[in-house]
Structure formats: structure tokens, C-alpha cells
Design a protein around this motif. Structure first.
Motif, PDB file in Angstrom:
ATOM      1  N   PRO A  23      44.727  19.557  67.228  1.00  0.00           N
ATOM      2  CA  PRO A  23      44.202  18.340  67.255  1.00  0.00           C
ATOM      3  C   PRO A  23      43.913  17.524  65.984  1.00  0.00           C
ATOM      4  CG  PRO A  23      42.687  19.707  68.139  1.00  0.00           C
ATOM      5  CD  PRO A  23      44.017  20.483  67.721  1.00  0.00           C
ATOM      6  N   PRO A  24      43.879  16.324  65.968  1.00  0.00           N
ATOM      7  CA  PRO A  24      43.171  15.510  64.889  1.00  0.00           C
ATOM      8  C   PRO A  24      41.778  15.898  64.622  1.00  0.00           C
ATOM      9  CG  PRO A  24      44.323  14.113  66.163  1.00  0.00           C
ATOM     10  CD  PRO A  24      44.085  15.271  66.938  1.00  0.00           C
ATOM     11  N   THR A  25      41.509  15.850  63.406  1.00  0.00           N
ATOM     12  CA  THR A  25      39.950  16.128  63.179  1.00  0.00           C
ATOM     13  C   THR A  25      39.093  15.001  63.338  1.00  0.00           C
ATOM     14  OG1 THR A  25      40.369  15.374  60.738  1.00  0.00           O
ATOM     15  CG2 THR A  25      40.485  17.648  61.131  1.00  0.00           C
ATOM     16  N   THR A  26      39.702  13.769  63.470  1.00  0.00           N
ATOM     17  CA  THR A  26      38.783  12.466  64.021  1.00  0.00           C
ATOM     18  C   THR A  26      38.685  12.430  65.425  1.00  0.00           C
ATOM     19  OG1 THR A  26      39.725  11.034  62.141  1.00  0.00           O
ATOM     20  CG2 THR A  26      38.760   9.903  64.183  1.00  0.00           C
ATOM     21  N   HIS A  27      37.178  12.561  65.856  1.00  0.00           N
ATOM     22  CA  HIS A  27      37.004  12.552  67.444  1.00  0.00           C
ATOM     23  C   HIS A  27      36.700  11.262  67.841  1.00  0.00           C
ATOM     24  CE1 HIS A  27      36.766  16.969  67.233  1.00  0.00           C
ATOM     25  NE2 HIS A  27      35.919  16.766  66.042  1.00  0.00           N
TER      26      HIS A  27
END
Length: 438
Positions: free
Chosen positions: A55-59
Motif C-alpha cells: 500500500p502507499p505510504t500516504t495515509h
């Protein structure tokens, strides 16, 4: 005090800039200082990631939560208290959220797409109504997910509050780093929460008072590179800049008109510092004020027909209003020994200012719909440079935090403050940019 006597050396708007360049800068550290127990309760459930890849590191959900919290209008349920994690409307157990006294719940899903992008779907549900109130979808590169989160927060804010959100906007500010013998000033543009900073101008001499054009494509600022102050306008996309005024004396305090076709400024080439307006197409210059006092810090009213400015003509700095047609000045402020450095909200119903009494300088807001009633939204003692968000719901201002200069984003009632600070350096001279295209 860094600049809390702007009536005299506002005249310190003499800055030196090196040729334009874009470079990465330090992110500002973000801390929400306090919240409002009575704000609207809302839950932002962490978005489900539906692909097998990393998953992307941006939450996205966390950014939405922070945005809504700092607005002062919402109180997001802490992540530790989110005891269920639905990702589809049919999976929401409304009774659970009723017991937790939540009015709204936001859910979402993320997945990778075939072209290397990330698709984000989100829903806003009313807990009491058990009804979907809003839904949307974005497909972007992973590096653009912060912007998507701000846009989703804007949509949620508008759906519930009824006015556009201002999270997907930018701010400009000045930082100073280094030691006292080798200080470096940087004019920086960043997202509204201090992320994604880019250096526009870097200098070994002071930089102050950036101002945004109405469409957010340009910044006006003052440079001292030729030996005298000069006002420039710079295109943020191309780096191209043009000299607006390099007259003898002081050239300072540039402010774009609401249409972007004019620039108000303070010039002293004729003797006393006066307010002038320049037609940016023809370069024709019109003198607005005519006084032996110091007149500076022009701010446009939304109709583009009048200016509010600071003058010491009454003996102390106070705010005045005058039509650009030259019909005479009207004093606006009477409470406080010192009123200067104003910012005007989108409909001119509120004017923020620096109000000084004794040695304490705080940000005050005058409510023109309530008979010019004034309320304080900052604690002092050395607060300055207020700047309204485009929707009027929040303000930026600069303050001293011990030996460091920091910024605060504060809700319009002053009850929620978010500190934006630099790990190694000072931050000052904030300016909140206009809405961006979504």
C-alpha cells in the motif's frame, strides 16, 4: 520584536532575492494544540487497501482526519477509538456509531490500477439518517495522494458546513536558518498543512510579506538586490519575474487586487510613505492617500473599490478605509493602542489585525456584522501577520515560541490552534493562498 512595529519600518520591507529557483525545503512540523469538545463528531475510518501490492505510504484517512480537526468545526474520533473498520456502506453498523455519539462516518477504499496509479473511493454517511450523503472517486499517482486527501476533506466540509473547504490550498511563508552571522532567508510555498514545501527565493538578506495573485499563479514580493527596495511579481510555474517599482525611497507592501489587474503598494518617492495603486497592464500609478503621516499595509476589500490600510495620522497606528476613487479616509479601529497589519475575509464581514496594548500584541478579529465587536484569537505576547483562509474559517499568523518564530493556523473563533514550526529555524510572514482548481 521581529516586525511588530510595522508602522515605522514596514519600511523594513527591503529584501534581497537571488534568481528564482525551485528546491525542496524542510516540512513544517504540525501539532494541533487544542480542540473543541462541542465540535461536530465525525469518524474517519482508515481506508481499506484492496490490492495485493504494497500500500502507499500516504495515509489518506489520517490526512482527512487532521484537516477536519484543525478546522475547528469538527471533532474526529481518535483512531484508537475506531473499533470497527467498514469499507462499504452495507457493512456500517450504525448502532455502534450511535453509541459512540458520532454524527457522521467516512469510509473509503484504495487499490492499484493497471497504469501504476492509485484509485481512491470514499463515502460520507449520516449516522442518524443511515444515509449516504456524499461519494466520490479519484485516480492519481501515489505522490498526489495528499492532494486527494485535502480535496476529499474539502468536499466533506462543504457537504456538512455549507461553504467550500480550504484544505486544498497553499500557503507562503519565510524561513530563516543558520546562525546570526550566516542567516539564510527562504520564501517558501507549501500545502496548507505545511507539507510539500518548495523554495521560491533564497537570500542572505531578509525576505518579507509575500502576496498571492487571485488565481495563485504568482507572488508579489520586495527585493533589495539593486541597492534600493524594489517590488517584483514572480510567476511560480516559470520563474519569470518582472520589476513593478524600483523608485527612490521605499517600495513595499505589495497587494494584488481581487481581479489581479492592479497592485496596491506603499511608496515614499515623493516624501511621506503613501498608498498607491498601479494598473499592471498600463503601469499607470494612482496615489490614494495624501498625508504627512505614514500610510502603509494596503489591503483590498473584496469589491476591489476600496482599501483598508494602516496609518499613524491619529498619533498611533490604526486602521483606515479609503476608496481608490479618493473620497477620503474613514477610521475603523478605536479599541486598543495599536492596530495594524490587517487581513480581510472573503465577504469583508471580518477584519483580522494585530492589536497592541502595552507590550502585548495579539491577533484580534473585528466583526463588522456585530457593530465592529472585537475578539482576540491568539494569546500573544508577540503575534503578527494574520492571513485569512479563502473561506474565512481559519487564519494563519506568526508568533514567538520561546526563541523561535513559528506559525499558527487557528480557527476563526480562536478555539483550535495548530502550530507549524521548523525543526532548525524560524518561520514568519505567512500568506494564505486562494482556492486551487480541483
Amino acid at each position: 520584536m521581529r516586525r511588530l512595529k510595522p508602522i515605522l519600518p514596514l519600511l523594513l520591507l527591503l529584501v534581497f532575492s537571488l534568481p528564482w529557483r525551485i528546491a525542496l525545503a524542510q516540512n513544517l512540523t504540525l501539532n494541533i494544540v487544542n480542540g473543541i469538545p462541542s465540535a461536530i463528531p465525525i469518524t474517519i475510518v482508515p481506508f481499506a487497501f484492496e490490492s495485493t501490492a504494497q500500500p502507499p505510504t500516504t495515509h489518506v484517512a489520517a490526512i482527512i482526519r487532521d484537516d477536519l480537526d484543525r478546522s475547528g468545526k469538527f471533532r474526529a474520533l481518535p483512531l484508537a477509538d475506531v473499533i470497527e473498520h467498514p469499507s462499504q456502506g452495507v457493512k456500517i453498523q450504525f448502532q455502534t456509531w450511535k453509541l459512540l455519539k458520532q454524527n457522521y462516518i467516512v469510509i473509503g477504499r484504495e487499490r492499484n490500477t493497471a497504469n501504476g496509479q492509485v484509485k481512491v473511493d470514499f463515502d460520507l454517511w449520516g449516522v442518524l439518517q443511515k444515509k449516504q450523503l456524499l461519494a466520490g472517486s479519484y485516480t492519481v499517482l501515489a505522490g498526489d495522494l495528499r492532494g486527494v486527501a485535502h480535496q476529499i476533506a474539502d468536499q466533506i466540509y462543504q457537504q456538512i458546513i455549507g461553504v467550500p473547504g480550504a484544505f486544498y490550498t497553499r500557503i507562503a511563508y519565510v524561513t530563516t536558518t543558520g546562525n546570526k552571522n550566516h542567516l539564510v532567508w527562504s520564501l517558501i510555498v507549501a500545502d496548507s498543512d505545511g507539507y510539500n514545501p518548495q523554495v521560491v527565493v533564497r537570500s542572505h538578506q531578509p525576505l518579507l510579506s509575500p502576496d498571492w495573485s487571485p488565481h495563485g499563479q504568482k507572488l508579489a514580493y520586495v527585493s533589495f538586490e539593486s541597492g534600493n527596495s524594489a517590488i517584483y511579481i514572480q510567476n511560480l510555474a516559470t520563474g519569470q519575474r518582472e520589476l513593478i517599482s524600483g523608485r527612490k525611497g521605499v517600495n513595499g507592501a505589495p497587494r494584488f487586487s481581487p481581479s489581479g489587474t492592479k497592485l496596491a503598494m506603499m511608496l515614499s518617492f515623493a516624501g511621506s510613505p503613501e498608498i498607491y495603486v498601479m494598473n499592471l497592464k498600463t503601469r499607470a500609478l494612482t496615489q490614494i492617500t495624501h498625508s504627512l503621516s505614514i500610510n502603509t499595509e494596503p489591503r483590498w476589500l473584496p469589491d476591489g473599490k476600496s482599501l483598508i490600510f494602516t496609518s499613524d495620522r491619529s498619533g498611533r497606528p490604526q486602521l483606515y478605509q479609503e476608496s481608490i476613487a479618493g473620497s477620503g479616509s474613514t477610521r475603523l479601529t478605536f479599541q486598543g493602542q495599536f492596530n495594524a497589519d490587517s487581513s480581510i475575509n472573503y465577504d469583508a464581514s471580518q477584519i483580522a489585525m494585530v492589536q497592541g496594548n502595552g507590550n502585548v500584541y495579539r491577533i484580534a478579529v473585528m466583526d463588522r456584522k456585530l457593530g465592529n465587536q472585537v475578539r482576540f484569537i491568539s494569546p500573544g505576547p508577540l503575534d503578527e501577520s494574520p492571513s485569512f483562509a479563502p473561506n474565512g474559517s481559519m487564519l494563519l499568523y506568526a508568533a514567538s515560541d520561546g526563541v523561535h518564530g513559528v506559525l499558527y493556523e487557528v480557527s476563526d473563533d480562536g478555539r483550535v490552534r495548530q502550530r507549524l514550526s521548523l525543526v532548525n529555524g524560524n518561520v514568519q510572514s505567512p500568506a494564505w493562498g486562494p482556492y486551487r482548481k480541483q
